[in-house]
Design an enzyme around this catalytic site. Structure first.
Site, short mmCIF file in Angstrom:
data_model
loop_
_atom_site.label_atom_id
_atom_site.label_comp_id
_atom_site.label_asym_id
_atom_site.label_seq_id
_atom_site.Cartn_x
_atom_site.Cartn_y
_atom_site.Cartn_z
CB SER A 35 -0.78 0.16 1.07
OG SER A 35 -0.42 -0.40 2.36
CD GLU A 239 -5.00 9.96 15.90
OE1 GLU A 239 -4.95 9.36 17.18
OE2 GLU A 239 -5.42 11.35 17.00
CG HIS A 243 -1.65 3.90 4.36
ND1 HIS A 243 -2.00 3.12 4.96
CD2 HIS A 243 -0.63 2.63 4.00
CE1 HIS A 243 -2.44 2.31 5.50
NE2 HIS A 243 -2.12 1.37 4.87
#
Length: 334
Positions: A35, A239, A243
């Site tokens: 990711s 939060e 990422h």
């Protein structure tokens, strides 16, 4: 029996076909990873980006970035799900494969977990060897850091769960030094690169130095630290220390592309840096050409790369000095 002239004609036709195919093929960089590298939805002002999603904006049109990274994947699950085979089927001689795993290999789930020094290394070696068998050029990266300034590393069995967090406003006690969360998973790609003679990009070191330089507060801008109401797609805020935000993805991509140019000299001549990148598919740091123009300070020479989409020529206030570079995948109507 065929005459020599017919063989000559056939040979010429084959040669012309080969030359035509070669002329049409642009060098492609295939990206495989998790990711932190992956493409993200860009509708509804989604603020999340992977650094691989924005990398195209740092190369000329001679290079095509084909990003196959997927949220939540490890080196194991990427293979098991057939995603690696899909990349292999597309590789042509002279293409590159950028390989970056680790975030999810360290997770406990059986469908993702690997161990550095054994199964993790074996998967990386497979990516390298099979890329070479197809005429491609592998480049190994280690995992980017998580933003962690806490002395005790928070429990985290799945980075994907961070998308479900909301902004709490609670005070978190943090120190001044970034604390590693990856252990030997950041070392294994380096070891494999040395064993197999593969270009290696130390993304962990580069992002560590970036986050450390920015410090506990400013480094939040690289990630998805948003208060309620700051972004319409995240009304309760978030939060998230793993990422990247749009800003963070571009900062990381710009640093990594310079290291790529050092470790893979053949790509150096294609690397470019622009003040702003505009694209309607989320690959730029702006999705509006006029907004990018409006935010340019007066008197500063500014270079805008228009990467993707069709655009009307913007209104440029007096005193703004702007140069446009229009990609082959974009149009600028005057």
């Amino acid at each position: 029996m065929k005459s020599p002239s017919k063989y000559l004609v056939l040979s010429i036709l084959c040669l012309l076909l080969a030359l035509f195919t070669s002329a049409r093929h642009q060098t492609t960089i295939f990206m495989i990873g998790d990711s932190t590298m992956a493409n993200k939805p860009y509708d509804n002002e989604n603020p999340e980006r992977g650094w691989g999603m924005v990398l195209q904006g740092y190369f000329t049109d001679d290079i095509v970035v084909d990003n196959h990274a997927v949220n939540g994947r490890s080196s194991k699950s990427f293979i098991d799900e057939g995603r690696w085979q899909a990349v292999l089927d597309k590789i042509m001689p002279g293409d590159y494969v950028f390989i970056q795993f680790g975030h999810n290999d360290e997770k406990p789930q059986i469908d993702r977990h690997t161990d550095p020094g054994t199964t993790f290394d074996a998967n990386l070696e497979r990516f390298v060897n099979e890329t070479r068998e197809h005429g491609g050029i592998p480049v190994l990266f280690n995992c980017v850091v998580r933003r962690n300034f806490q002395v005790v590393v928070p429990e985290n069995d799945d980075d994907e769960k961070l998308r479900n967090t909301i902004y709490t406003g609670q005070t978190i006690i943090e120190g001044d030094s970034l604390v590693d969360t990856h252990g030997d998973y950041r070392i294994a790609p380096m070891n494999v690169a040395r064993r197999l003679g593969v270009p290696f990009v130390d993304a962990n070191r580069i992002t560590h130095d970036l986050e450390q330089r920015m410090g506990p507060q400013e480094s939040k801008k690289l990630h998805l630290w948003l208060k309620p109401g700051e972004n319409p797609s995240l009304p309760k805020g978030r939060e998230d220390n793993t990422h990247y935000s749009v800003y963070g993805a571009h900062i990381v991509a710009s640093l990594l592309v310079d290291e790529i140019a050092l470790q893979v000299p053949a790509l150096k001549k294609y690397v470019r840096h622009y003040n702003y990148i505009v694209s309607d598919n989320g690959q730029g740091n702006y999705m509006s050409l006029q907004k990018a123009v409006d935010e340019i300070p007066l008197g500063e020479k500014t270079h805008i790369r228009i990467l993707h989409g069709e655009w009307k020529y913007p209104t440029i206030p007096a005193g703004k000095k702007i140069k446009f570079s229009v990609s082959q995948n974009a149009k600028l109507q005057k």
